[in-house]
Design a protein around this motif. Structure first.
Motif, PDB file in Angstrom:
ATOM      1  N   ASN A   1       0.787  -1.093  -0.055  1.00 10.26           N
ATOM      2  CA  ASN A   1      -0.078   0.180   0.077  1.00 10.26           C
ATOM      3  C   ASN A   1       0.801   1.216  -0.087  1.00 10.26           C
ATOM      4  OD1 ASN A   1      -2.442  -1.568  -0.063  1.00 10.26           O
ATOM      5  ND2 ASN A   1      -2.484  -1.770   2.260  1.00 10.26           N
ATOM      6  N   LEU A   2       1.956   0.853   0.025  1.00  8.37           N
ATOM      7  CA  LEU A   2       2.915   2.283  -0.006  1.00  8.37           C
ATOM      8  C   LEU A   2       2.713   3.068  -1.389  1.00  8.37           C
ATOM      9  CD1 LEU A   2       6.267   1.001   1.532  1.00  8.37           C
ATOM     10  CD2 LEU A   2       4.486   2.700   2.441  1.00  8.37           C
ATOM     11  N   ILE A   3       3.128   4.249  -1.260  1.00  5.37           N
ATOM     12  CA  ILE A   3       3.265   4.868  -2.845  1.00  5.37           C
ATOM     13  C   ILE A   3       4.716   4.834  -3.265  1.00  5.37           C
ATOM     14  CG2 ILE A   3       3.046   7.207  -4.056  1.00  5.37           C
ATOM     15  CD1 ILE A   3       0.904   8.069  -1.986  1.00  5.37           C
ATOM     16  N   LEU A   4       4.802   4.112  -4.141  1.00  9.30           N
ATOM     17  CA  LEU A   4       6.408   3.622  -4.496  1.00  9.30           C
ATOM     18  C   LEU A   4       6.793   4.481  -5.648  1.00  9.30           C
ATOM     19  CD1 LEU A   4       6.264  -0.130  -3.894  1.00  9.30           C
ATOM     20  CD2 LEU A   4       7.340   1.702  -2.454  1.00  9.30           C
ATOM     21  N   THR A   5       7.858   5.233  -5.800  1.00  8.75           N
ATOM     22  CA  THR A   5       8.161   6.281  -6.794  1.00  8.75           C
ATOM     23  C   THR A   5       8.551   5.287  -8.203  1.00  8.75           C
ATOM     24  OG1 THR A   5       9.528   7.068  -5.109  1.00  8.75           O
ATOM     25  CG2 THR A   5      10.059   7.654  -7.376  1.00  8.75           C
ATOM     26  N   HIS A   6       7.979   6.037  -9.206  1.00  6.16           N
ATOM     27  CA  HIS A   6       7.901   5.731 -10.445  1.00  6.16           C
ATOM     28  C   HIS A   6       9.093   6.353 -11.293  1.00  6.16           C
ATOM     29  CE1 HIS A   6       6.703   4.148 -14.499  1.00  6.16           C
ATOM     30  NE2 HIS A   6       6.728   5.369 -15.010  1.00  6.16           N
ATOM     31  N   PRO A   7       9.887   5.767 -12.425  1.00  6.64           N
ATOM     32  CA  PRO A   7      10.131   4.288 -12.568  1.00  6.64           C
ATOM     33  C   PRO A   7      11.380   3.771 -11.646  1.00  6.64           C
ATOM     34  CG  PRO A   7      10.982   5.378 -14.172  1.00  6.64           C
ATOM     35  CD  PRO A   7      10.492   6.212 -13.015  1.00  6.64           C
ATOM     36  N   THR A   8      11.107   2.933 -10.444  1.00  3.93           N
ATOM     37  CA  THR A   8      12.113   2.439  -9.637  1.00  3.93           C
ATOM     38  C   THR A   8      11.970   0.998  -9.582  1.00  3.93           C
ATOM     39  OG1 THR A   8      10.932   2.561  -7.584  1.00  3.93           O
ATOM     40  CG2 THR A   8      12.325   4.495  -8.083  1.00  3.93           C
ATOM     41  N   LEU A   9      13.047   0.206  -9.206  1.00  2.69           N
ATOM     42  CA  LEU A   9      12.900  -1.113  -9.062  1.00  2.69           C
ATOM     43  C   LEU A   9      11.980  -1.588  -8.040  1.00  2.69           C
ATOM     44  CD1 LEU A   9      16.483  -2.639  -9.491  1.00  2.69           C
ATOM     45  CD2 LEU A   9      14.714  -2.657 -10.957  1.00  2.69           C
ATOM     46  N   SER A  10      11.920  -0.768  -6.715  1.00  2.00           N
ATOM     47  CA  SER A  10      10.912  -1.182  -5.791  1.00  2.00           C
ATOM     48  C   SER A  10       9.591  -1.080  -6.055  1.00  2.00           C
ATOM     49  CB  SER A  10      11.513  -0.123  -4.672  1.00  2.00           C
ATOM     50  OG  SER A  10      11.056   1.162  -5.070  1.00  2.00           O
ATOM     51  N   GLU A  11       9.210  -0.449  -7.206  1.00  2.00           N
ATOM     52  CA  GLU A  11       7.760  -0.146  -7.751  1.00  2.00           C
ATOM     53  C   GLU A  11       7.236  -1.829  -8.196  1.00  2.00           C
ATOM     54  OE1 GLU A  11       5.431   2.685 -10.805  1.00  2.00           O
ATOM     55  OE2 GLU A  11       7.435   1.732 -11.413  1.00  2.00           O
ATOM     56  N   GLY A  12       8.467  -2.547  -8.444  1.00  2.00           N
ATOM     57  CA  GLY A  12       8.041  -3.928  -8.727  1.00  2.00           C
ATOM     58  C   GLY A  12       7.218  -4.507  -7.576  1.00  2.00           C
ATOM     59  N   PHE A  13       7.433  -3.849  -6.516  1.00  2.00           N
ATOM     60  CA  PHE A  13       6.695  -4.638  -5.193  1.00  2.00           C
ATOM     61  C   PHE A  13       5.222  -4.709  -5.389  1.00  2.00           C
ATOM     62  CE2 PHE A  13      10.436  -3.631  -2.509  1.00  2.00           C
ATOM     63  CZ  PHE A  13      11.034  -4.798  -2.368  1.00  2.00           C
ATOM     64  N   ILE A  14       4.590  -3.636  -6.089  1.00  4.14           N
ATOM     65  CA  ILE A  14       3.226  -3.353  -6.256  1.00  4.14           C
ATOM     66  C   ILE A  14       2.714  -4.693  -7.441  1.00  4.14           C
ATOM     67  CG2 ILE A  14       1.376  -2.119  -7.252  1.00  4.14           C
ATOM     68  CD1 ILE A  14       2.996   0.398  -6.590  1.00  4.14           C
ATOM     69  N   ASN A  15       3.263  -4.760  -8.326  1.00  2.00           N
ATOM     70  CA  ASN A  15       2.948  -5.989  -9.105  1.00  2.00           C
ATOM     71  C   ASN A  15       3.391  -7.231  -8.386  1.00  2.00           C
ATOM     72  OD1 ASN A  15       2.098  -4.316 -11.232  1.00  2.00           O
ATOM     73  ND2 ASN A  15       4.224  -4.078 -12.223  1.00  2.00           N
ATOM     74  N   LEU A  16       4.287  -7.400  -7.658  1.00  2.39           N
ATOM     75  CA  LEU A  16       4.785  -8.857  -6.887  1.00  2.39           C
ATOM     76  C   LEU A  16       3.566  -9.056  -6.125  1.00  2.39           C
ATOM     77  CD1 LEU A  16       6.493 -11.079  -6.308  1.00  2.39           C
ATOM     78  CD2 LEU A  16       7.742  -9.512  -4.713  1.00  2.39           C
ATOM     79  N   PHE A  17       3.193  -8.086  -5.457  1.00  2.68           N
ATOM     80  CA  PHE A  17       2.220  -8.420  -4.456  1.00  2.68           C
ATOM     81  C   PHE A  17       0.641  -8.654  -4.951  1.00  2.68           C
ATOM     82  CE2 PHE A  17       5.283  -6.386  -1.210  1.00  2.68           C
ATOM     83  CZ  PHE A  17       5.682  -7.470  -0.781  1.00  2.68           C
ATOM     84  N   ASN A  18       0.683  -8.155  -6.041  1.00  2.00           N
ATOM     85  CA  ASN A  18      -0.820  -8.363  -6.821  1.00  2.00           C
ATOM     86  C   ASN A  18      -0.899  -9.653  -7.251  1.00  2.00           C
ATOM     87  OD1 ASN A  18      -1.714  -5.647  -6.677  1.00  2.00           O
ATOM     88  ND2 ASN A  18      -0.923  -5.180  -8.570  1.00  2.00           N
ATOM     89  N   THR A  19       0.201 -10.566  -7.242  1.00  2.00           N
ATOM     90  CA  THR A  19       0.024 -11.863  -7.778  1.00  2.00           C
ATOM     91  C   THR A  19      -0.185 -12.893  -6.793  1.00  2.00           C
ATOM     92  OG1 THR A  19       2.446 -12.543  -7.712  1.00  2.00           O
ATOM     93  CG2 THR A  19       1.741 -11.488  -9.810  1.00  2.00           C
ATOM     94  N   ILE A  20      -0.306 -12.501  -5.338  1.00  2.00           N
ATOM     95  CA  ILE A  20      -0.390 -13.526  -4.213  1.00  2.00           C
ATOM     96  C   ILE A  20      -1.856 -13.954  -4.339  1.00  2.00           C
ATOM     97  CG2 ILE A  20      -0.417 -13.576  -1.681  1.00  2.00           C
ATOM     98  CD1 ILE A  20       1.948 -11.309  -1.725  1.00  2.00           C
ATOM     99  N   PRO A  21      -1.987 -14.998  -4.139  1.00  3.05           N
ATOM    100  CA  PRO A  21      -3.188 -15.746  -4.092  1.00  3.05           C
ATOM    101  C   PRO A  21      -4.299 -15.337  -2.899  1.00  3.05           C
ATOM    102  CG  PRO A  21      -1.924 -17.379  -4.563  1.00  3.05           C
ATOM    103  CD  PRO A  21      -1.218 -16.168  -4.280  1.00  3.05           C
ATOM    104  N   LYS A  22      -5.269 -15.048  -3.017  1.00  2.00           N
ATOM    105  CA  LYS A  22      -6.193 -14.738  -1.811  1.00  2.00           C
ATOM    106  C   LYS A  22      -6.077 -15.792  -0.840  1.00  2.00           C
ATOM    107  CE  LYS A  22      -9.212 -11.188  -3.982  1.00  2.00           C
ATOM    108  NZ  LYS A  22      -8.592 -10.337  -3.254  1.00  2.00           N
ATOM    109  N   GLN A  23      -5.898 -15.515   0.499  1.00  3.91           N
ATOM    110  CA  GLN A  23      -6.068 -16.544   1.644  1.00  3.91           C
ATOM    111  C   GLN A  23      -7.511 -17.066   1.733  1.00  3.91           C
ATOM    112  OE1 GLN A  23      -4.653 -14.880   5.131  1.00  3.91           O
ATOM    113  NE2 GLN A  23      -4.364 -17.125   5.990  1.00  3.91           N
ATOM    114  N   GLN A  24      -7.509 -18.474   1.623  1.00  5.66           N
ATOM    115  CA  GLN A  24      -8.570 -19.041   1.684  1.00  5.66           C
ATOM    116  C   GLN A  24      -9.423 -18.929   3.323  1.00  5.66           C
ATOM    117  OE1 GLN A  24      -8.191 -23.041   0.583  1.00  5.66           O
ATOM    118  NE2 GLN A  24      -7.953 -22.773  -1.409  1.00  5.66           N
ATOM    119  N   ALA A  25     -10.587 -18.803   3.207  1.00  5.45           N
ATOM    120  CA  ALA A  25     -11.295 -18.418   4.541  1.00  5.45           C
ATOM    121  C   ALA A  25     -11.397 -19.719   5.219  1.00  5.45           C
ATOM    122  CB  ALA A  25     -12.922 -18.022   4.217  1.00  5.45           C
TER     123      ALA A  25
END
Length: 466
Positions: A442-466
């Motif tokens: 949820n951080l605002i990560l500067t564009h374009p930096t390598l750390s901005e890749g965290f946003i796309n990385l964490f977008n790929t995490i499957p949702k936790q099953q209830a």
């Protein structure tokens, strides 16, 4: 035995932990003797971490010349001058030595050049490099004697006078064909550098893959990288004997009947702790079966008033871990120890970076670790090209992946990509603070930096099953 000189603290070895402890205690007004038999400051600033990264960066510059057309740069003939590469490395070492000497002078910690060995409990005799001996005594003795490259008892290997990383970094001429025993991190870093300078390079690895303890996607990525750069890789290779002399002509014979011939031989198959010939039995100091000083989680040896730090204590062989060993001992020595608190080595983070190009960075659990330990995880993974900064650099090879456990906590992170070692601290902070991955996501990560890749990385995490 002469009457011992009394000190508040004796530190044998001036590596990362030893020198920082000497400077710390010296600035507190303690009378400190720091015994060093070879290089002030230990291996890292003289023959290991920093000199190797210096040479690796020169090799990176060489690779840019090779790739010039890719970036729209037209250049004429160019060549690698290994004497100049070595001179650049030496200039850095000389500057670092001046920094170390200034720190000793400022802290008033005494540097004693010679080899220290116990002659009685709490008593050390120093065979001085300049001749003669001194006998020193203290109730507080700290061991930081480091490690050295292992030379396996293979017939003909020692007689071939192989290089370790020390001699390779000092080369002023380029090997025509470099054979490297060992496909671990040291071997890989130096293999790529020497190949980029222009050597033919062959890696000989006893295990089925390079860096065999890593996850399969890591080993496959590194194998492909090295193959693409023209480095020959021989795995499952058992060396039976070696003939010839490194620097002239050397032949490595394998158990399957094959033989590999080169002009130079580098051994990078592991590390041996420097704990021999130190009179340990006279001081009541025990060693482990692997030869390391036996220590508890506070880095205390089996002898009262004696601690060990760094490689020689069996700590993970990283300079930053040795520095943390210093901090553990420093804080535990502090008086009073707040509320009886105690710092230990238990469950501390072990971040690492392998300075191949691209880099390999890691902290926490690997997938292999999690599976062996039966730890459930959700996996997020993206190609490095999804971090758009890599496209501006034309450095899109590699990937990032993260393991997420219960409560959305980060269990581990691995990345192969340009400069990915610099991504570790934000992940480490989230892990050490027990924050959910969403705190980074949820951080605002500067564009374009390598750390901005965290946003796309964490977008790929499957949702936790209830």
């Amino acid at each position: 035995m002469s009457t011992p000189e009394q000190y508040d603290a004796i530190i044998i070895g001036s590596g990362e932990a030893g020198k920082y402890l000497a400077w710390h205690l010296g600035t507190q007004g303690k009378k400190v003797a720091n015994i060093e038999d070879k290089r002030i400051g230990g291996a890292c600033p003289n023959i290991a971490c920093l000199p190797s990264k210096n040479v690796i960066h020169s090799a990176k510059v060489a690779s840019f010349f090779q790739r010039g057309a890719e970036f729209g740069i037209v250049h004429g003939d160019w060549h690698v001058n290994m004497e100049a590469v070595s001179a650049r490395r030496q200039r850095m070492i000389d500057g670092l030595r001046d920094v170390h000497l200034a720190n000793y002078a400022k802290s008033k910690a005494e540097i004693v050049m010679g080899f220290g060995r116990f002659v009685a409990p709490q008593t050390v005799e120093v065979a001085l490099n300049a001749g003669g001996t001194r006998t020193l005594r203290s109730d507080y003795i700290f061991l930081d004697t480091g490690s050295r490259a292992t030379i396996d008892p293979v017939p003909g290997l020692a007689e071939s006078a192989p290089m370790t990383h020390i001699e390779l970094l000092e080369l002023t001429t380029l090997p025509e064909h470099l054979l490297i025993l060992g496909g671990g991190f040291i071997g890989l870093e130096l293999a790529q550098a020497m190949r980029r300078f222009g050597s033919n390079v062959t890696i000989i690895e006893r295990n089925p893959t390079l860096v065999h303890r890593e996850d399969s996607d890591v080993t496959e990525a590194l194998h492909q990288l090295f193959t693409d750069e023209g480095i020959d890789i021989v795995t499952n290779a058992s060396v039976t004997y070696v003939e010839g002399t490194s620097g002239k002509s050397v032949i490595v014979h394998l158990s399957d009947g094959a033989s590999l011939e080169g002009t130079h031989l580098l051994v990078a198959t592991g590390r041996t702790p420097n704990t021999q010939n130190m009179g340990l039995d006279l001081a009541g100091i025990k060693t482990t079966p692997s030869g390391h000083f036996q220590v508890n989680d506070r880095l205390e040896t089996t002898a009262p008033g004696v601690w060990a730090m760094g490689d020689c204590a069996g700590s993970p062989h990283f300079t930053h871990i040795s520095f943390d060993d210093f901090r553990i001992i420093r804080d535990n020595l502090a008086e009073p120890n707040a509320a009886g608190a105690s710092r230990t080595t238990t469950n501390r983070q072990i971040p690492s970076v392998t300075f191949t190009d691209p880099e390999l960075a890691h902290v926490g659990l690997t997938e292999n670790d999690a599976k062996k330990q039966g730890i459930a995880y959700r996996l997020g993974k993206i190609p490095m090209a999804a971090a758009l900064r890599t496209r501006t650099l034309d450095e899109t090879r590699g990937f990032m992946k993260v393991l997420i456990g219960s409560g959305d906590r980060i269990l581990g992170f691995t990345a192969i990509g340009p400069g990915v070692g610099e991504l570790l601290p934000v992940i480490q902070l989230a892990m050490s603070a027990n924050l959910p991955y969403t705190a980074v996501h949820n951080l605002i990560l500067t564009h374009p930096t390598l750390s901005e890749g965290f946003i796309n990385l964490f977008n790929t995490i499957p949702k936790q099953q209830a």
